[in-house]
Design a protein around this motif. Structure first.
Motif, mmCIF file in Angstrom:
data_model
loop_
_atom_site.group_PDB
_atom_site.id
_atom_site.type_symbol
_atom_site.label_atom_id
_atom_site.label_comp_id
_atom_site.label_asym_id
_atom_site.label_seq_id
_atom_site.Cartn_x
_atom_site.Cartn_y
_atom_site.Cartn_z
ATOM 1 N N VAL A 254 0.860 -1.193 0.000
ATOM 2 C CA VAL A 254 0.000 0.000 0.000
ATOM 3 C C VAL A 254 0.890 1.235 0.000
ATOM 4 O O VAL A 254 1.787 1.361 0.845
ATOM 5 C CB VAL A 254 -0.924 0.016 1.228
ATOM 6 C CG1 VAL A 254 -1.779 1.281 1.233
ATOM 7 C CG2 VAL A 254 -1.811 -1.224 1.237
ATOM 8 N N ILE A 255 0.640 2.118 -0.937
ATOM 9 C CA ILE A 255 1.427 3.338 -1.063
ATOM 10 C C ILE A 255 0.594 4.520 -0.592
ATOM 11 O O ILE A 255 -0.456 4.819 -1.164
ATOM 12 C CB ILE A 255 1.872 3.552 -2.526
ATOM 13 C CG1 ILE A 255 2.807 2.417 -2.945
ATOM 14 C CG2 ILE A 255 2.550 4.913 -2.704
ATOM 15 C CD1 ILE A 255 3.153 2.423 -4.416
ATOM 16 N N GLY A 256 1.046 5.162 0.487
ATOM 17 C CA GLY A 256 0.437 6.401 0.929
ATOM 18 C C GLY A 256 1.148 7.548 0.229
ATOM 19 O O GLY A 256 2.380 7.553 0.149
ATOM 20 N N CYS A 290 -3.026 5.526 -1.702
ATOM 21 C CA CYS A 290 -3.955 6.179 -0.788
ATOM 22 C C CYS A 290 -3.524 7.608 -0.518
ATOM 23 O O CYS A 290 -2.323 7.903 -0.465
ATOM 24 C CB CYS A 290 -4.014 5.424 0.535
ATOM 25 S SG CYS A 290 -4.440 3.689 0.342
ATOM 26 N N SER A 342 0.504 10.939 3.684
ATOM 27 C CA SER A 342 1.000 9.650 3.174
ATOM 28 C C SER A 342 1.089 8.595 4.269
ATOM 29 O O SER A 342 0.673 7.448 4.091
ATOM 30 C CB SER A 342 2.363 9.823 2.509
ATOM 31 O OG SER A 342 3.364 10.189 3.453
ATOM 32 N N ALA A 346 -1.556 5.277 4.399
ATOM 33 C CA ALA A 346 -1.031 3.920 4.196
ATOM 34 C C ALA A 346 -1.401 3.015 5.363
ATOM 35 O O ALA A 346 -1.761 1.846 5.181
ATOM 36 C CB ALA A 346 0.484 3.965 4.013
ATOM 37 N N SER A 350 -3.966 -0.271 4.972
ATOM 38 C CA SER A 350 -3.308 -1.571 5.142
ATOM 39 C C SER A 350 -3.707 -2.293 6.419
ATOM 40 O O SER A 350 -3.702 -3.529 6.474
ATOM 41 C CB SER A 350 -1.791 -1.390 5.134
ATOM 42 O OG SER A 350 -1.362 -0.666 6.282
ATOM 43 N N LEU A 355 4.897 1.022 9.462
ATOM 44 C CA LEU A 355 5.185 1.226 8.050
ATOM 45 C C LEU A 355 6.528 0.622 7.664
ATOM 46 O O LEU A 355 7.470 0.589 8.455
ATOM 47 C CB LEU A 355 5.200 2.724 7.735
ATOM 48 C CG LEU A 355 3.865 3.454 7.899
ATOM 49 C CD1 LEU A 355 4.089 4.957 7.963
ATOM 50 C CD2 LEU A 355 2.928 3.115 6.752
ATOM 51 N N VAL A 369 5.076 3.725 2.737
ATOM 52 C CA VAL A 369 4.760 2.374 2.254
ATOM 53 C C VAL A 369 4.414 1.465 3.412
ATOM 54 O O VAL A 369 5.096 1.445 4.434
ATOM 55 C CB VAL A 369 5.938 1.773 1.450
ATOM 56 C CG1 VAL A 369 5.609 0.351 0.983
ATOM 57 C CG2 VAL A 369 6.302 2.660 0.263
#
Length: 374
Positions: A254-256, A290, A342, A346, A350, A355, A369
């Motif tokens: 998952v990319i914030g 996200c 971000s 994330a 998730s 993170l 991430v």
């Protein structure tokens, strides 16, 4: 609509559903009309001499000529083709049309009395086996499936994890690894991420398929083949597991992301590439981008998400502020109403406790991430 079939000419297909249903005999038409009512994802085709008068109302297409000349157009158009035609005739008709099991449509054959439903082509990747079972249940018929992994109730290597969205890194070893599975050789499964409930049967995993915690542990056991499920890139000393192995990419990254208004898709994409490379993660395992709801119309983010078929999820500021952040920013709050974008985005998507990358600023982009826990 009546189709006139002529040798060498393309036929314009009026498609409504993903599956074509074809009948060429009196009894076959009766069966097809019944199935068409029960299985409404089908477009029904039969010969015009069996016309009943309600075809236009029921979106049924009639044809004149040899059904063989209809098949090239159907092959290009439909996800699957269901034929109430003898198996031998179907095999002869479709043989010149076959290209690749990754692109050929599913082909299913039903006998004239509806007693047997047979999976003929693209059983796994094309979904013919699943379609066969579905139709057999509707008709109270016997499904006939000859794919070894289905008959033996073991792992279908080419579909392993597909219901979760897993993809293989390469198709090169699918066939030899499948052979090891169905021949009951020692097969190692190593799973570092992704959904755990991939075993579909109500019996234990076969003794020849063994689950190992690490690639190193699996290599020490010297298996004949391996199935490796991970979002990360393998190290050099681990790659030998793929000598007869398939590497699967679960959708867990998952990319914030936050960015300045008007940031180009190219810059956003490059930051994602560089960041995943630094982390040693595969882009094939990305599930979502996200951000904050202020960015729901950000063209660069939308373009990248669409290009890779990633989910794009945005959260309101008050939801983001409920997540504990490592370095809340008054400046970000001033412009967005959130103390961070971000990082909390994330974590929210998730469900992870921490993170993989807390926050990195690169040009116009801020990225975090997270990995979805399994």
């Amino acid at each position: 609509m009546t189709l006139i079939l002529e040798e060498g000419k393309e036929v314009a297909i009026n498609q409504h559903g993903p599956y074509a249903l074809i009948a060429i005999t009196k009894h076959g038409v009766e069966l097809a009309r019944n199935l068409h009512t029960k299985f409404q994802q089908t477009d029904l085709y039969y010969m015009s001499k069996f016309e009943r008068g309600d075809e236009d109302l029921r979106n049924i297409s009639l044809f004149e000529g040899n059904v063989r000349m209809l098949l090239p157009s159907l092959f290009k158009t439909y996800k699957g083709i269901i034929m109430i035609v003898s198996l031998g005739a179907v095999v002869r008709m479709i043989a010149p049309l076959l290209k690749d099991k990754k692109t050929d449509p599913a082909v299913v054959v039903i006998d004239d009395k509806g007693q047997h439903v047979i999976s003929v082509l693209s059983g796994h990747l094309g979904g013919a086996n699943e379609l066969t079972n579905e139709i057999a249940e509707l008709l109270q018929a016997t499904p006939v499936i000859t794919t070894a992994s289905d008959v033996q109730k073991t792992i279908p290597v080419d579909l392993f994890g597909s219901k979760f969205g897993w993809v293989w890194e390469s198709a090169e070893k699918l066939t030899p690894v499948s052979a090891s599975v169905v021949n009951e050789e020692h097969v190692a499964v190593v799973q570092e991420s992704g959904e755990k409930k991939w075993w579909n049967y109500d019996r234990p995993l076969p003794e020849t398929i063994k689950v190992y915690q690490t690639i190193e542990e699996a290599l020490q056991a010297k298996p004949n083949a391996a199935l490796v499920v991970t979002h990360r890139n393998l190290k050099e000393n681990e790659k030998q597991i793929l000598n007869n192995g398939v590497l699967y990419r679960p959708k867990v990254i998952v990319i914030g992301m936050g960015c300045n208004r008007g940031t180009s898709a190219e810059e956003i994409e490059q930051v994602i590439f560089d960041t995943l490379n630094e982390l040693g993660y595969s882009i094939k395992s990305v599930k979502a981008i996200c951000s904050i709801d202020l960015k729901k119309d950000e063209e660069g983010l939308l373009a990248v998400a669409q290009k890779y078929n990633w989910e794009f999820t945005c959260y309101p500021a008050d939801e983001l502020n409920q997540i504990e952040m490592s370095a809340p920013s008054d400046t970000v709050f001033k412009y967005t109403g959130a103390y961070g974008v971000s990082e909390p985005a994330a974590l929210l998507y998730s469900g992870a406790e921490k993170l993989s990358l807390i926050k990195k600023k690169s040009g116009n982009v801020t990225i975090s991430v997270a990995i979805i826990p399994n």
